[in-house]
Design a protein around this motif. Structure first.
Motif, short mmCIF file in Angstrom:
data_model
loop_
_atom_site.label_atom_id
_atom_site.label_comp_id
_atom_site.label_asym_id
_atom_site.label_seq_id
_atom_site.Cartn_x
_atom_site.Cartn_y
_atom_site.Cartn_z
N LYS A 20 0.78 -0.94 0.09
CA LYS A 20 -0.02 -0.03 0.07
C LYS A 20 0.82 1.23 0.04
N PRO A 21 1.81 1.20 -0.90
CA PRO A 21 2.58 2.83 -1.07
C PRO A 21 1.76 3.78 -1.41
N VAL A 22 1.60 4.96 -0.68
CA VAL A 22 1.10 6.21 -1.00
C VAL A 22 1.91 7.31 -1.11
N VAL A 23 1.85 8.09 -2.12
CA VAL A 23 2.62 9.36 -2.52
C VAL A 23 2.13 10.66 -1.78
N THR A 24 2.83 11.46 -1.51
CA THR A 24 2.20 12.76 -0.99
C THR A 24 1.69 13.58 -2.10
N ALA A 25 1.02 14.52 -2.05
CA ALA A 25 0.29 15.19 -3.03
C ALA A 25 1.40 16.03 -3.72
N ASP A 71 -2.43 17.94 3.16
CA ASP A 71 -1.27 18.89 3.39
C ASP A 71 0.00 18.12 3.47
N GLY A 72 -0.13 16.65 3.49
CA GLY A 72 1.08 16.09 4.04
C GLY A 72 1.61 16.04 5.45
N ASP A 73 0.95 16.59 6.32
CA ASP A 73 1.23 16.74 7.71
C ASP A 73 1.03 15.61 8.69
N ALA A 99 3.54 13.26 10.50
CA ALA A 99 4.27 12.70 9.47
C ALA A 99 5.65 12.35 9.91
N ASP A 100 5.96 12.71 10.92
CA ASP A 100 7.46 12.14 11.53
C ASP A 100 7.16 11.12 12.48
N GLY A 101 5.82 10.78 12.61
CA GLY A 101 5.81 9.39 13.66
C GLY A 101 5.23 9.81 14.83
N ASP A 123 -10.01 18.19 1.44
CA ASP A 123 -10.02 19.47 1.94
C ASP A 123 -9.17 18.99 3.52
N GLY A 124 -9.14 17.94 3.60
CA GLY A 124 -8.48 17.55 4.98
C GLY A 124 -9.43 17.65 6.08
N GLU A 125 -10.76 17.83 5.94
CA GLU A 125 -11.63 17.95 7.00
C GLU A 125 -12.13 16.73 7.70
#
Length: 186
Positions: A20-25, A71-73, A99-101, A123-125
């Protein structure tokens, strides 16, 4: 090319399950789950740069099916931890972490139900996920699916676990693996 890159970089050796690899926007970072350094059968969430550098484990808890916030956060994922067995409870919950664990939080701590496969709204909501938490005690599966023991619906919640809503609520169909349209409709 994103999927080709993921398959190229995730070949980490015999016996490992890299999934399940997922790439940031922005295309800079990949997150996935693997059992490469856990106990037998145990998966953790890992991340790396899109070019394969800076590979590191993010989660100490069991983790599967990661999903980046727009937002990748933050990263949402499913896990089962706590409980009395080696790997935790026999049911899955939806978790989030930075994102840093850091900042790992269980959002759906509902004993006895499976909550999984989280996905963020554009929208991340909201976070959508499937759950069997609304299965009635007297559930009888439909004739065409007699082996079913529960009913899964699609639910949404805020990224802090609040405002939980069942958005499908059908006993006839098994709703799982949600995704969002670009307009934000699950």
């Amino acid at each position: 090319t994103g999927c080709l890159q993921c398959h190229t970089y995730l070949g980490s050796g015999a016996g490992n399950l890299d999934r399940k690899p997922v790439v940031t926007a922005d295309g800079s970072t990949i997150v996935y789950y693997t059992n490469k350094d856990g106990k037998a059968g145990r998966s953790n969430i890992w991340r790396m740069n899109a070019d394969g550098t800076d590979l590191r484990r993010l989660s100490d808890v069991w983790g599967e099916y990661p999903a980046w916030s727009p937002d990748g956060d933050r990263i949402a994922f499913e896990s089962y931890v706590g409980g009395t067995t080696e790997f935790g409870d026999p049911n899955y919950d939806v978790f989030v972490m930075n994102a840093d664990g850091s900042g790992v939080a269980n959002l759906t701590d509902d004993t006895g139900s499976d909550d999984g496969y989280p996905t963020w709204s554009p929208d991340g909501e909201w976070i959508a996920f499937y759950s069997d938490r609304a299965t009635p005690e007297d559930f009888v599966p439909p004739e065409y699916d007699r082996e079913r023991t529960s009913d899964s619906d699609i639910w949404v919640m805020r990224p802090d676990g609040s405002d939980l809503r069942n958005v499908t609520a059908s006993l006839e169909t098994l709703e799982q693996f949600p995704d969002w349209s670009r307009q934000g409709i699950v």
